[in-house]
Design an enzyme around this catalytic site. Structure first.
Site, PDB file in Angstrom:
ATOM      1  N   CYS A  76     -16.393  29.709  -2.552  1.00  0.00           N
ATOM      2  CA  CYS A  76     -15.303  28.717  -2.575  1.00  0.00           C
ATOM      3  C   CYS A  76     -14.031  29.333  -3.176  1.00  0.00           C
ATOM      4  CB  CYS A  76     -15.748  27.513  -3.401  1.00  0.00           C
ATOM      5  SG  CYS A  76     -14.507  26.215  -3.452  1.00  0.00           S
ATOM      6  N   CYS A  83     -12.767  26.607 -10.269  1.00  0.00           N
ATOM      7  CA  CYS A  83     -13.399  25.688 -11.237  1.00  0.00           C
ATOM      8  C   CYS A  83     -14.334  26.504 -12.143  1.00  0.00           C
ATOM      9  CB  CYS A  83     -14.186  24.604 -10.511  1.00  0.00           C
ATOM     10  SG  CYS A  83     -13.277  23.875  -9.127  1.00  0.00           S
ATOM     11  N   CYS A 113     -18.223  26.260 -12.094  1.00  0.00           N
ATOM     12  CA  CYS A 113     -18.956  26.210 -10.831  1.00  0.00           C
ATOM     13  C   CYS A 113     -19.497  27.566 -10.363  1.00  0.00           C
ATOM     14  CB  CYS A 113     -18.070  25.621  -9.741  1.00  0.00           C
ATOM     15  SG  CYS A 113     -18.998  25.382  -8.200  1.00  0.00           S
ATOM     16  N   CYS A 133     -26.514  12.833  -0.335  1.00  0.00           N
ATOM     17  CA  CYS A 133     -25.166  13.382  -0.563  1.00  0.00           C
ATOM     18  C   CYS A 133     -25.100  14.845  -0.132  1.00  0.00           C
ATOM     19  CB  CYS A 133     -24.818  13.256  -2.048  1.00  0.00           C
ATOM     20  SG  CYS A 133     -23.216  13.974  -2.422  1.00  0.00           S
ATOM     21  N   CYS A 180     -23.284  10.049   1.590  1.00  0.00           N
ATOM     22  CA  CYS A 180     -22.138  10.467   0.783  1.00  0.00           C
ATOM     23  C   CYS A 180     -21.818  11.919   1.129  1.00  0.00           C
ATOM     24  CB  CYS A 180     -22.506  10.341  -0.695  1.00  0.00           C
ATOM     25  SG  CYS A 180     -21.210  10.883  -1.814  1.00  0.00           S
ATOM     26  N   CYS A 201     -16.817   7.686  -4.900  1.00  0.00           N
ATOM     27  CA  CYS A 201     -17.741   8.210  -5.899  1.00  0.00           C
ATOM     28  C   CYS A 201     -16.934   9.197  -6.722  1.00  0.00           C
ATOM     29  CB  CYS A 201     -18.924   8.895  -5.218  1.00  0.00           C
ATOM     30  SG  CYS A 201     -20.012   9.733  -6.393  1.00  0.00           S
ATOM     31  N   ARG A 226     -24.071   7.087 -12.527  1.00  0.00           N
ATOM     32  CA  ARG A 226     -25.142   8.006 -12.113  1.00  0.00           C
ATOM     33  C   ARG A 226     -25.362   9.134 -13.121  1.00  0.00           C
ATOM     34  NH1 ARG A 226     -26.128   6.211  -6.982  1.00  0.00           N
ATOM     35  NH2 ARG A 226     -24.347   5.228  -5.953  1.00  0.00           N
TER      36      ARG A 226
HETATM   37  N1  SAM Z   1     -16.138  21.489  -3.470  1.00  0.00           N
HETATM   38  C1  SAM Z   1     -16.125  20.105  -3.583  1.00  0.00           C
HETATM   39  C2  SAM Z   1     -15.389  19.612  -4.813  1.00  0.00           C
HETATM   40  O1  SAM Z   1     -15.293  20.326  -5.775  1.00  0.00           O
HETATM   41  O2  SAM Z   1     -14.945  18.470  -4.787  1.00  0.00           O
HETATM   42  C3  SAM Z   1     -17.495  19.466  -3.556  1.00  0.00           C
HETATM   43  C4  SAM Z   1     -18.668  20.146  -4.218  1.00  0.00           C
HETATM   44  S1  SAM Z   1     -18.552  20.346  -5.983  1.00  0.00           S
HETATM   45  C5  SAM Z   1     -19.940  21.363  -6.338  1.00  0.00           C
HETATM   46  C6  SAM Z   1     -18.968  18.729  -6.593  1.00  0.00           C
HETATM   47  C7  SAM Z   1     -18.934  18.479  -8.080  1.00  0.00           C
HETATM   48  O3  SAM Z   1     -20.032  19.125  -8.688  1.00  0.00           O
HETATM   49  C8  SAM Z   1     -17.748  19.000  -8.844  1.00  0.00           C
HETATM   50  O4  SAM Z   1     -16.651  18.151  -8.757  1.00  0.00           O
HETATM   51  C9  SAM Z   1     -18.278  19.034 -10.267  1.00  0.00           C
HETATM   52  O5  SAM Z   1     -17.973  17.808 -10.918  1.00  0.00           O
HETATM   53  C10 SAM Z   1     -19.780  19.161 -10.075  1.00  0.00           C
HETATM   54  N2  SAM Z   1     -20.276  20.446 -10.612  1.00  0.00           N
HETATM   55  C11 SAM Z   1     -20.117  21.671 -10.073  1.00  0.00           C
HETATM   56  N3  SAM Z   1     -20.685  22.617 -10.843  1.00  0.00           N
HETATM   57  C12 SAM Z   1     -21.226  21.983 -11.901  1.00  0.00           C
HETATM   58  C13 SAM Z   1     -21.940  22.424 -13.058  1.00  0.00           C
HETATM   59  N4  SAM Z   1     -22.192  23.708 -13.278  1.00  0.00           N
HETATM   60  N5  SAM Z   1     -22.355  21.489 -13.937  1.00  0.00           N
HETATM   61  C14 SAM Z   1     -22.104  20.177 -13.726  1.00  0.00           C
HETATM   62  N6  SAM Z   1     -21.437  19.713 -12.657  1.00  0.00           N
HETATM   63  C15 SAM Z   1     -20.990  20.589 -11.763  1.00  0.00           C
HETATM   64  C1  DTB Z   2     -21.559  15.138  -8.734  1.00  0.00           C
HETATM   65  O1  DTB Z   2     -20.782  14.582  -9.531  1.00  0.00           O
HETATM   66  N1  DTB Z   2     -22.605  15.848  -9.086  1.00  0.00           N
HETATM   67  C2  DTB Z   2     -23.239  16.420  -7.927  1.00  0.00           C
HETATM   68  C3  DTB Z   2     -22.483  15.749  -6.756  1.00  0.00           C
HETATM   69  N2  DTB Z   2     -21.418  15.095  -7.429  1.00  0.00           N
HETATM   70  C4  DTB Z   2     -22.013  16.529  -5.598  1.00  0.00           C
HETATM   71  C5  DTB Z   2     -23.179  17.921  -7.913  1.00  0.00           C
HETATM   72  C6  DTB Z   2     -23.750  18.559  -9.133  1.00  0.00           C
HETATM   73  C7  DTB Z   2     -23.736  20.034  -8.945  1.00  0.00           C
HETATM   74  C8  DTB Z   2     -24.358  20.749 -10.084  1.00  0.00           C
HETATM   75  C9  DTB Z   2     -24.277  22.232  -9.933  1.00  0.00           C
HETATM   76  C10 DTB Z   2     -25.057  22.801  -8.780  1.00  0.00           C
HETATM   77  O2  DTB Z   2     -26.245  22.449  -8.577  1.00  0.00           O
HETATM   78  O3  DTB Z   2     -24.511  23.652  -8.076  1.00  0.00           O
HETATM   79 FE1  SF4 Z   3     -15.391  24.933  -5.063  1.00  0.00          FE
HETATM   80 FE2  SF4 Z   3     -17.223  24.555  -6.928  1.00  0.00          FE
HETATM   81 FE3  SF4 Z   3     -14.715  23.871  -7.401  1.00  0.00          FE
HETATM   82 FE4  SF4 Z   3     -16.170  22.437  -5.601  1.00  0.00          FE
HETATM   83  S1  SF4 Z   3     -16.537  22.602  -7.808  1.00  0.00           S
HETATM   84  S2  SF4 Z   3     -14.062  23.162  -5.390  1.00  0.00           S
HETATM   85  S3  SF4 Z   3     -17.452  24.100  -4.778  1.00  0.00           S
HETATM   86  S4  SF4 Z   3     -15.466  25.956  -7.044  1.00  0.00           S
END
Ligand code: SAM
Ligand code: DTB
Ligand code: SF4
Length: 329
Positions: A65, A69, A72, A109, A141, A201, A273
């Site tokens: 990506c 973030c 992530c 989702c 979702c 959401c 949630r």
């Molecule tokens: N890329 C899209 C976005 O960021 O909106 C959708 C997928 S992203 C993985 C969805 C959500 O997962 C993020 O907004 C974040 O709140 C959550 N997330 C990602 N990595 C995480 C982590 N290591 N621990 C907890 N939540 C996480």
């Molecule tokens: C949200 O708030 N939590 C979910 C869903 N929306 C998409 C994602 C959590 C991702 C946790 C890190 C991972 O498994 O990559």
């Molecule tokens: Fe990309 Fe992860 Fe950020 Fe979603 S949370 S925009 S997958 S870097």
């Protein structure tokens, strides 16, 4: 004659969108028993406290990506164990959703490691996934990054129930967590989702190194949205090797519980949630999250890329708490 005698259910507490940060701080900082008592009252007014909704996540497009973030594992800016992949085939995704349904999930989702949705073949395939999962009778979702009005409208036409797009933290702290987009970008996407008639959401992550004021700031933003997000995921940071937040201190579970309870009180009608990070919580901490008003959890051994509790352990945990799955409404 009382309202009850007349067969009229008492009026529910009106939803508010004008909570001030000061009021939210007052709620958040109460002695824990008082906070949990208020959260339980709010919870029972709008929800069945014995039921939790089972949701299932699937990463339909993983890694690489362009966003930065810092939490992530899917960001291309960091070296993690997540391997990149293209969009999964439609049939595979639908089969996965069917399996999730047979395991009790009523909401499915799909997450994609994109900055934003782009028109083209991948998006057309996602529309097919949405309509086929909706036909299974599940809530559908998607969490695909930013999108515009027309893309939100097409997802709505395909049968999308909800779009996940998190604000993550307070506006003040946001720039320390992500630099490749800003808070207003997020709010614009949320407005497009709302306009298309898809439910919202939207939640955040606790344990990013934010202050109490940042957690209150996030809750203030969420509870100021009118209407409130129908779904509020509260994630505990999963500290993933290779990400900049890897070495942060573990989150104090009671901070997580307080955040959930405050979200429940501010947005009593929403589904709150219990999302990422459950694996690191004790059974007793999870129990407190449910007492605080959480009414949903992710089932299955994996979230998007990180592990979730094993299904057998979850079944035992829910049984010990006396909780049952929420059937499709
Ligand atoms: N890329 C899209 C976005 O960021 O909106 C959708 C997928 S992203 C993985 C969805 C959500 O997962 C993020 O907004 C974040 O709140 C959550 N997330 C990602 N990595 C995480 C982590 N290591 N621990 C907890 N939540 C996480
Ligand atoms: C949200 O708030 N939590 C979910 C869903 N929306 C998409 C994602 C959590 C991702 C946790 C890190 C991972 O498994 O990559
Ligand atoms: Fe990309 Fe992860 Fe950020 Fe979603 S949370 S925009 S997958 S870097």
């Amino acid at each position: 004659m009382s309202q009850k005698d007349a067969g009229v259910s008492p009026a529910r507490t009106a939803l508010r969108h004008d909570w001030t940060r000061e009021q939210i701080r007052g709620i958040y900082r109460q002695p824990l028993p008082d906070l949990l008592y208020s959260a339980q009252k709010a919870h029972r007014e709008f929800h069945d406290p014995r039921r939790v909704q089972f949701c299932r996540l699937l990463s339909i497009k993983t890694g690489g990506c362009p966003e930065d973030c810092t939490y992530c594992p899917q960001s291309a800016h960091y070296t993690t164990e997540v391997s990149r992949g293209g969009l999964l085939p439609v049939d595979e995704v639908v089969e996965f959703a069917e399996r999730a349904r047979s395991e009790g999930a009523t909401r499915f989702c799909m997450g994609a490691a994109w900055r934003q949705v782009q028109d083209g073949e991948d998006f057309e395939n996602i529309l097919k996934m949405v309509s086929r999962v909706a036909r299974l009778g599940m809530e559908v979702c998607c969490s695909l990054g930013m999108l515009d009005d027309s893309q939100a409208g097409r997802l709505a036409d395909a049968g999308l129930t909800a779009y996940n797009h998190n604000l993550d933290t307070s506006p003040e702290f946001y720039g320390q967590i992500i630099t490749t987009r800003n808070y207003d970008d997020r709010l614009r996407t949320l407005a497009s989702v709302r306009k298309a008639g898809v439910t919202v959401c939207c939640g955040g992550i606790i344990g990013l190194g934010e202050s109490e004021g940042d957690r209150i700031g996030l809750l203030h933003q969420l509870s100021s949205l009118d209407p409130h997000p129908e779904s509020v995921p509260i994630n505990a940071l999963v500290r993933v090797a290779g990400t900049p937040l890897e070495h942060l201190d573990a989150l104090d579970p009671l901070v997580f519980v307080r955040t959930i309870a405050t979200a429940r009180i501010l947005m009593p009608a929403s589904m709150v949630r219990l999302s990422a990070g459950r694996k690191a919580l004790s059974r007793e901490a999870v129990a407190l999250c449910f007492v605080a008003g959480a009414n949903s959890l992710f089932i299955g051994e994996k979230l998007l890329t990180t592990p979730n509790p094993e299904p057998d352990d979850d079944a035992a945990m829910l049984q010990s708490l006396g909780l049952e799955p929420l059937p499709l409404q």
